[in-house]
Scaffold this active site. Structure first.
Site, PDB file in Angstrom:
ATOM      1  N   ASP A  79      30.204  26.324  50.675  1.00  0.00           N
ATOM      2  CA  ASP A  79      28.782  26.279  51.029  1.00  0.00           C
ATOM      3  C   ASP A  79      27.903  26.927  49.966  1.00  0.00           C
ATOM      4  OD1 ASP A  79      29.699  28.875  51.501  1.00  0.00           O
ATOM      5  OD2 ASP A  79      29.604  28.687  53.669  1.00  0.00           O
ATOM      6  N   ASP A 109      30.695  35.551  64.344  1.00  0.00           N
ATOM      7  CA  ASP A 109      30.462  34.605  65.439  1.00  0.00           C
ATOM      8  C   ASP A 109      31.431  33.415  65.369  1.00  0.00           C
ATOM      9  OD1 ASP A 109      29.574  33.333  63.194  1.00  0.00           O
ATOM     10  OD2 ASP A 109      27.551  32.919  63.924  1.00  0.00           O
ATOM     11  N   HIS A 128      32.051  31.433  62.844  1.00  0.00           N
ATOM     12  CA  HIS A 128      31.733  30.273  61.998  1.00  0.00           C
ATOM     13  C   HIS A 128      32.761  30.175  60.869  1.00  0.00           C
ATOM     14  CE1 HIS A 128      28.856  32.946  59.410  1.00  0.00           C
ATOM     15  NE2 HIS A 128      30.007  32.862  58.809  1.00  0.00           N
ATOM     16  N   GLU A 173      27.877  26.822  62.097  1.00  0.00           N
ATOM     17  CA  GLU A 173      27.505  27.801  63.109  1.00  0.00           C
ATOM     18  C   GLU A 173      27.834  27.262  64.507  1.00  0.00           C
ATOM     19  OE1 GLU A 173      26.948  30.645  62.090  1.00  0.00           O
ATOM     20  OE2 GLU A 173      25.229  30.856  60.762  1.00  0.00           O
TER      21      GLU A 173
HETATM   22  P1  PGA Z   1      32.737  38.048  55.121  1.00  0.00           P
HETATM   23  O1  PGA Z   1      32.096  36.652  55.589  1.00  0.00           O
HETATM   24  O2  PGA Z   1      33.985  37.712  54.388  1.00  0.00           O
HETATM   25  O3  PGA Z   1      31.695  38.653  54.229  1.00  0.00           O
HETATM   26  O4  PGA Z   1      32.972  38.842  56.364  1.00  0.00           O
HETATM   27  C1  PGA Z   1      32.890  35.693  56.196  1.00  0.00           C
HETATM   28  C2  PGA Z   1      32.061  34.506  56.636  1.00  0.00           C
HETATM   29  O5  PGA Z   1      30.873  34.678  56.983  1.00  0.00           O
HETATM   30  O6  PGA Z   1      32.599  33.396  56.665  1.00  0.00           O
END
Ligand code: PGA
Length: 265
Positions: A71, A140, A142, A147
């Protein structure tokens, strides 16, 4: 799903690096380059540091490797330190022997987003698909920026970020007001088409997301739960991220048996 519960975040890093290196070596031996799907965020930073070190020691080469990132934010130019283009250069690409022309991060700047999304999907197809997709997971649940409510059949497109995701990522921007509202992300279906998937998670902040992903129902309200549909998914998680699992003992036993089987084969 293979759930590998490891002692520490460092063990998660080593496990993930071993998986990536095994794939690169296997492909190299066959004369092919591997196609890797890459993630950003805090979790894969240790993996990238380890891959840089192994590349420097010439244990692996990225010479024929092609990469696709999950992304990119909309509205953040690629040369901004907050962009995922910048993150990848800074944390991996500029330190390894990869051909930058073989690295793909979704393009969101100076393009029509829908066309860019379609071109990205086409590039993945032309590369022959992704061999191994690395994933983090949001608090959450995702994956990529898919999302809550993301269609399990979704492909690369623009998604609106949840308030929680924007709060989680505000640390990179200084203020939540500066965190973009939207991002271009591989879809859940795009991710599920990868040959294999390796999801990394560390820390108690991920415990609920991991429990819902592994032991909950498949639902668009928990986007990572779609991984239950994939036949070749490994979760490499530390004890903290595993702390919500009801079946942790079972997963530990399964790994012990796997180790016994591989020693006797
Ligand atoms: P993080 O993010 O590795 O910074 O916890 C993971 C994500 O949002 O997919």
């Amino acid at each position: 799903m293979r759930v590998v519960i490891l002692e520490s975040s460092e063990s998660v890093t080593q496990f993930a690096a071993d998986e990536v290196c095994a794939l690169l070596k296997e492909r190299n031996a066959k004369g092919f380059g591997a196609v890797l799907g890459l993630a950003t965020g805090g979790t894969p930073l240790g993996l990238y540091r380890e891959l840089i070190a192994r590349n420097a020691r010439r244990e692996i080469t990225f010479a024929n490797v092609e990469t696709f990132n999950l992304d990119e934010y909309v509205g953040v130019p690629p040369d901004s330190p907050c962009s995922y283009h910048y993150y990848m250069l800074e944390n991996l690409f500029q330190h390894i022997d990869i051909d930058l022309a073989m690295t793909h991060v979704p393009i969101t700047h100076g393009v029509e987003l829908q066309k860019s999304a379609e071109a990205f999907e086409l590039q993945i197809e032309q590369a022959g698909g992704i061999d191994l997709q690395i994933l983090g997971i949001g608090s959450d649940a995702h994956i990529g920026f898919n999302e809550i409510g993301s269609s399990l059949g979704s492909r690369t497109r623009v998604k609106t970020l949840t308030e929680r995701t924007r709060q989680d990522n505000a640390r990179y921007f200084g203020s939540i007001d500066d965190v973009p509202q939207t991002a271009l992300t591989m879809g859940i279906q795009t991710i599920l088409e990868s040959q294999s998937i390796l999801l990394l998670a560390t820390g108690t902040g991920k415990a609920k997301a991991i429990r819902d992903t592994v032991e909950g129902p498949i639902t668009a309200s928990v986007p990572a739960s779609a991984l239950q549909l994939h036949p070749n998914v490994t979760l490499a998680i530390d004890r903290d991220a595993a702390s919500g699992l009801a079946n942790a003992d079972y997963f530990l036993a399964a790994e012990r048996n796997r180790a016994v089987a591989s020693r006797s084969s």
